[in-house]
Motif scaffolding. Sequence first.
Motif, PDB file in Angstrom:
ATOM      1  N   PRO A   6      89.017 -31.211  76.058  1.00  0.00           N
ATOM      2  CA  PRO A   6      89.444 -32.090  74.973  1.00  0.00           C
ATOM      3  C   PRO A   6      90.563 -33.033  75.421  1.00  0.00           C
ATOM      4  N   GLN A   7      90.506 -34.237  74.903  1.00  0.00           N
ATOM      5  CA  GLN A   7      91.569 -35.194  75.209  1.00  0.00           C
ATOM      6  C   GLN A   7      92.894 -34.543  74.814  1.00  0.00           C
ATOM      7  N   THR A   8      93.914 -34.732  75.634  1.00  0.00           N
ATOM      8  CA  THR A   8      95.191 -34.050  75.385  1.00  0.00           C
ATOM      9  C   THR A   8      95.732 -34.411  74.004  1.00  0.00           C
ATOM     10  N   ARG A   9      95.610 -35.673  73.656  1.00  0.00           N
ATOM     11  CA  ARG A   9      96.106 -36.096  72.335  1.00  0.00           C
ATOM     12  C   ARG A   9      95.327 -35.384  71.221  1.00  0.00           C
ATOM     13  N   ASN A  10      94.027 -35.232  71.407  1.00  0.00           N
ATOM     14  CA  ASN A  10      93.239 -34.554  70.372  1.00  0.00           C
ATOM     15  C   ASN A  10      93.611 -33.078  70.282  1.00  0.00           C
ATOM     16  N   TYR A  11      93.747 -32.463  71.450  1.00  0.00           N
ATOM     17  CA  TYR A  11      94.029 -31.033  71.497  1.00  0.00           C
ATOM     18  C   TYR A  11      95.389 -30.739  70.856  1.00  0.00           C
TER      19      TYR A  11
ATOM     20  N   VAL B  88      87.340 -48.223  58.383  1.00  0.00           N
ATOM     21  CA  VAL B  88      88.382 -47.410  57.763  1.00  0.00           C
ATOM     22  C   VAL B  88      88.455 -46.178  58.662  1.00  0.00           C
ATOM     23  N   TYR B  89      89.249 -46.274  59.701  1.00  0.00           N
ATOM     24  CA  TYR B  89      89.339 -45.211  60.703  1.00  0.00           C
ATOM     25  C   TYR B  89      90.288 -44.167  60.133  1.00  0.00           C
ATOM     26  N   ASN B  90      89.714 -43.075  59.662  1.00  0.00           N
ATOM     27  CA  ASN B  90      90.503 -42.156  58.833  1.00  0.00           C
ATOM     28  C   ASN B  90      91.702 -41.532  59.535  1.00  0.00           C
TER      29      ASN B  90
ATOM     30  N   ALA C  10      84.034 -47.829  63.961  1.00  0.00           N
ATOM     31  CA  ALA C  10      85.067 -47.182  64.789  1.00  0.00           C
ATOM     32  C   ALA C  10      86.353 -48.012  64.865  1.00  0.00           C
ATOM     33  N   GLU C  11      86.904 -48.136  66.057  1.00  0.00           N
ATOM     34  CA  GLU C  11      88.230 -48.784  66.178  1.00  0.00           C
ATOM     35  C   GLU C  11      88.173 -50.275  65.909  1.00  0.00           C
ATOM     36  N   ASN C  12      86.981 -50.852  65.820  1.00  0.00           N
ATOM     37  CA  ASN C  12      86.891 -52.279  65.514  1.00  0.00           C
ATOM     38  C   ASN C  12      86.773 -52.509  64.002  1.00  0.00           C
TER      39      ASN C  12
ATOM     40  N   GLY D  73      89.928 -55.936  75.193  1.00  0.00           N
ATOM     41  CA  GLY D  73      89.084 -54.916  75.811  1.00  0.00           C
ATOM     42  C   GLY D  73      87.868 -54.495  75.013  1.00  0.00           C
ATOM     43  N   ARG D  74      87.368 -53.350  75.414  1.00  0.00           N
ATOM     44  CA  ARG D  74      86.115 -52.792  74.941  1.00  0.00           C
ATOM     45  C   ARG D  74      86.063 -52.640  73.419  1.00  0.00           C
ATOM     46  N   VAL D  75      87.203 -52.422  72.790  1.00  0.00           N
ATOM     47  CA  VAL D  75      87.213 -52.262  71.334  1.00  0.00           C
ATOM     48  C   VAL D  75      86.600 -53.481  70.646  1.00  0.00           C
TER      49      VAL D  75
ATOM     50  N   GLN E 152      84.180 -55.145  71.601  1.00  0.00           N
ATOM     51  CA  GLN E 152      82.722 -55.174  71.769  1.00  0.00           C
ATOM     52  C   GLN E 152      82.004 -54.222  70.829  1.00  0.00           C
ATOM     53  N   LYS E 153      82.761 -53.344  70.179  1.00  0.00           N
ATOM     54  CA  LYS E 153      82.110 -52.440  69.233  1.00  0.00           C
ATOM     55  C   LYS E 153      81.626 -53.267  68.039  1.00  0.00           C
ATOM     56  N   PHE E 154      80.610 -52.814  67.369  1.00  0.00           N
ATOM     57  CA  PHE E 154      80.082 -53.593  66.248  1.00  0.00           C
ATOM     58  C   PHE E 154      81.163 -53.725  65.175  1.00  0.00           C
TER      59      PHE E 154
ATOM     60  N   PRO F  42      84.853 -37.798  57.454  1.00  0.00           N
ATOM     61  CA  PRO F  42      84.272 -38.318  58.685  1.00  0.00           C
ATOM     62  C   PRO F  42      85.319 -39.081  59.485  1.00  0.00           C
ATOM     63  N   ASN F  43      85.042 -39.359  60.760  1.00  0.00           N
ATOM     64  CA  ASN F  43      86.064 -40.085  61.515  1.00  0.00           C
ATOM     65  C   ASN F  43      86.219 -41.524  61.027  1.00  0.00           C
ATOM     66  N   TYR F  44      85.144 -42.090  60.457  1.00  0.00           N
ATOM     67  CA  TYR F  44      85.373 -43.396  59.828  1.00  0.00           C
ATOM     68  C   TYR F  44      84.373 -43.672  58.708  1.00  0.00           C
TER      69      TYR F  44
ATOM     70  N   ASP G 287      96.030 -46.646  74.795  1.00  0.00           N
ATOM     71  CA  ASP G 287      96.980 -45.729  74.170  1.00  0.00           C
ATOM     72  C   ASP G 287      96.198 -44.848  73.195  1.00  0.00           C
ATOM     73  N   TRP G 288      96.683 -44.655  71.970  1.00  0.00           N
ATOM     74  CA  TRP G 288      95.884 -43.898  70.996  1.00  0.00           C
ATOM     75  C   TRP G 288      94.490 -44.488  70.890  1.00  0.00           C
ATOM     76  N   CYS G 289      94.452 -45.830  70.972  1.00  0.00           N
ATOM     77  CA  CYS G 289      93.162 -46.526  70.861  1.00  0.00           C
ATOM     78  C   CYS G 289      92.497 -46.534  72.238  1.00  0.00           C
ATOM     79  N   ASP G 290      91.593 -45.592  72.442  1.00  0.00           N
ATOM     80  CA  ASP G 290      90.921 -45.465  73.744  1.00  0.00           C
ATOM     81  C   ASP G 290      90.313 -46.776  74.240  1.00  0.00           C
ATOM     82  N   PRO G 291      89.561 -47.456  73.388  1.00  0.00           N
ATOM     83  CA  PRO G 291      88.862 -48.624  73.926  1.00  0.00           C
ATOM     84  C   PRO G 291      89.710 -49.897  74.007  1.00  0.00           C
TER      85      PRO G 291
HETATM   86  O1  CEZ Z   1      87.230 -41.279  70.127  1.00  0.00           O
HETATM   87  C1  CEZ Z   1      88.499 -41.093  69.517  1.00  0.00           C
HETATM   88  C2  CEZ Z   1      89.327 -40.237  70.425  1.00  0.00           C
HETATM   89  O2  CEZ Z   1      88.766 -38.956  70.500  1.00  0.00           O
HETATM   90  O3  CEZ Z   1      89.113 -42.345  69.327  1.00  0.00           O
HETATM   91  C3  CEZ Z   1      90.463 -42.356  68.901  1.00  0.00           C
HETATM   92  C4  CEZ Z   1      91.323 -41.567  69.874  1.00  0.00           C
HETATM   93  O4  CEZ Z   1      92.677 -41.547  69.470  1.00  0.00           O
HETATM   94  C5  CEZ Z   1      90.774 -40.169  69.985  1.00  0.00           C
HETATM   95  O5  CEZ Z   1      91.555 -39.441  70.887  1.00  0.00           O
HETATM   96  C6  CEZ Z   1      90.915 -43.785  68.807  1.00  0.00           C
HETATM   97  O6  CEZ Z   1      90.545 -44.501  69.924  1.00  0.00           O
HETATM   98  O7  CEZ Z   1      85.361 -45.825  72.330  1.00  0.00           O
HETATM   99  C7  CEZ Z   1      85.891 -44.739  72.578  1.00  0.00           C
HETATM  100  O8  CEZ Z   1      85.933 -44.275  73.705  1.00  0.00           O
HETATM  101  C8  CEZ Z   1      86.551 -43.996  71.442  1.00  0.00           C
HETATM  102  O9  CEZ Z   1      87.544 -43.236  71.979  1.00  0.00           O
HETATM  103  C9  CEZ Z   1      85.639 -43.118  70.624  1.00  0.00           C
HETATM  104  O10 CEZ Z   1      84.867 -42.322  71.437  1.00  0.00           O
HETATM  105  C10 CEZ Z   1      86.334 -42.269  69.587  1.00  0.00           C
HETATM  106  C11 CEZ Z   1      85.208 -41.736  68.744  1.00  0.00           C
HETATM  107  O11 CEZ Z   1      85.454 -42.061  67.455  1.00  0.00           O
HETATM  108  C12 CEZ Z   1      84.835 -40.314  68.921  1.00  0.00           C
HETATM  109  O12 CEZ Z   1      85.483 -39.527  67.975  1.00  0.00           O
END
Ligand code: CEZ
Length: 783
Positions: free
Chosen positions: A339-344, A616-618, A611-613, A601-603, A605-607, A664-666, A462-466
């Motif tokens: 698990p991602q350290t932040r998630n864990y 309502v990212y809960n 998700a992060e784009n 970045g990649r964020v 490119q998401k639709f 849900p996550n979003y 950072d928190w925002c992976d993409p």
């Molecule tokens: O994954 C989550 C991560 O598990 O996205 C959050 C991040 O803080 C969490 O640790 C915000 O970025 O595009 C990606 O790689 C994203 O990282 C997604 O996979 C995202 C998904 O919603 C999976 O839960």
Amino acid sequence: MRLAHQKDKTVSLFDPQAVPTAGSYLWNAHTLLQVNCQGYANAQFLQPEPAKYASGPSLEATTFMQPEQPIFEHSPGRFVYVKDARDGGLFSLPFAPSKQTFEHFEFQCANDAIYWHITHRGLRLSWQVSLHAELAVEVWTLTISALDTAKQIDIYPYFPFGYRSWMNQSADFDSDLNGIICRSVTPYQKTADYFKQKEFKDLSFLLADQPPISWDARQQAFEGNGGLRAPQGVMQPQLSQSSAHYELPTAALHYQLSLTPGGEKTFRFAFGPANNRAEIEAIRATVFRQTPKLAKPNWYADQTLQMQSNDPQLDAFVNFWLPRQIAYHGDLNRLTTDPQTRNYLQDAMGLCYLAPAKARQMLLTTLGQQYADGALPDGVLLHANASLKYINQVPHTDHAVWLPIALQAYLQCSNDTDVFDLNLPFADSSETASVFTHCERALSHLLAARDHRQLSLIGQGDWCDPMNMVGYQGKGVSAWLTFATIYALQTWLQICARLGRTNQRAFWQQAIDDMTTAANTHFWHGDWFGRGITDAGRLFGIDGDEEGAIFLNPQTWALLSQCVNEEQQTSMLAAVTHHLETPYGVELVTPAFTQMHEDIGRVTQKFPGTAENGSVYNHAAAFYIYALYTIGEADHAYRLIRKMIPSLDEPDLTQRGQLPNFIPNYYRGASRQFPRTAGRSSLLFNTGTVHWLYRSLVEGLLGILVTANGVRFAPQPPSTLRHMQACKHIAGVQLDITIERTSSATCQQTYVDGVRLPQNELSQLTVGKQYSVQIQLPATTQP
Ligand code: CEZ
């Protein structure tokens, strides 16, 4: 009739066509089963990496759990065709694949089982599943009874295995085991993988408690040209008894029964993976016992918050489904071994409120994998052969932020100050150091990653992976991470004060002050904070940006870290409400990006709206709710909590496509750009949201603030609430709290066992004791 209802820790849906995506999930220590109301199912088990024992019709890429997984005709599911022998009338349970309209349909989700109760064509049918307590085995039970007239029926349990392998797949009926066994070889090419995969459970089985009169193990023979709505097999007097030899395997069984009026018949089936035939024999012996041991997910009923307010839908979610979802995260770590350290760390934070000893173990596991220079790894390895995969191969800058936050929650829930003296190793040296030193090193490492302005570098995310291209050249900085670092340091200072270890105070405080000034100088723009500054020096996330003009996270964490003055706070809150709030919660960013921005970045490119784009990212919405409580915005926080939980009302339920049995996550956002899909659930229940929501309820709504001396009570119920009761175990005591608004109170008055508390603070807790706390709040002018 209502579309859905809930009672006694269950939620039911009465129409599979109105909310076809509604589903639920069950788990045991290594297996997760997700089933939707139509009968489509997705099961995974850890061996120890996640694997499946039934798949779709094409070979899937191995990946982590995905949001909004599409369902198509041949998606895996657990179905039963039922044919009336008299007139050939055919339907299927629980709804798919035939998808007929039933006279009565109920899909009922409970903690340890999922049920369907159906009445159709003079029959009452119940179809239900639980997981075995220890094994990766689904236990299905079918009960059929005839209502007023005698019935002659044929039934065909149908459990497709899907496309299992391009190397080797087959299936056959085994009369000794009384079931269909599917054999396959997980595809591989590297020789070394053979030795790793030898132990894989590459067999899948469907076992029955009674012998069928015919069967099919070959998908094409069963389906023929009829398609799945009316497969050729069920149109014949008997199934063709074909084995699959490197052909698409399936499991279809055939029974015939005659029922007298009121007569009833029950069948039991077991579905799952195994490594070899002997293992299946053993499974058979356990599962078809009178009462097999079934999994009962532990949601920590005796520890969890129980509340009764004037909002029963909220109570039902908070008192059961919410801790259940937190417990799922603690048990299965999102079906990963890294698990991602932040998630864990955040999963540990949530568990502090339910199972502090387990949370403690998770915190120590993380610190034991820290590097001697203070860096935390990108993922926490949970198994000797686990490795960092997917996103964990991309370095992220924020992991240390979550450490003091989770530790503070742990301290509040357990009062265990001793943990800071425990000695732990590092991943890359023979040195050991106390937990306290581990934390200081993690925070020093976090601070070292700042630029000349004292702003936090974002690196590849950072928190925002993409958000991977803001700072990949080494210069870009993150406003969110800057505020989050300030908040982490402040949290650490609170922990240090509680431990009485204040020697380093001036050092950390200096960093906080410098960063606060720097953040305000460089990130504030107009009415809100920007999201960051790119490698090329562009401040983005600001008014005037055509896409991505306002991001939620920097505003939230600026509030949390108290980096704003009153005027800024007012304008930020107004901006968030105006630009980001929707009927389904607050969006993460708006307008959502519609094209690639190479300096973000990649964020991008998401639709848009997923998700992060801009959804309502809960998770982020929950940070915001928590922050609102820290500034006393009780009504605002409550409004957003209510928007986060799906309601039972038809328009909301059908738009979200989900029952109120998880968050849900979003939910889809970009509500102005794509109003049709706005609000649609991702259906993915892996999310840090639940932990932050729980913390918001305990510390915010109920205002239970554990201090070094005891507990301070500072509840923040919404103004619409006149009266509520709650029970929570925390820091070794039981608090039974009554909160009520009365016109006789001019300020908060708190009584424990009838005695008024000075400063609303209960000092010197006696471990094991139960306290009755009555809190009176002034009446509000609102209804
Ligand atoms: O994954 C989550 C991560 O598990 O996205 C959050 C991040 O803080 C969490 O640790 C915000 O970025 O595009 C990606 O790689 C994203 O990282 C997604 O996979 C995202 C998904 O919603 C999976 O839960």
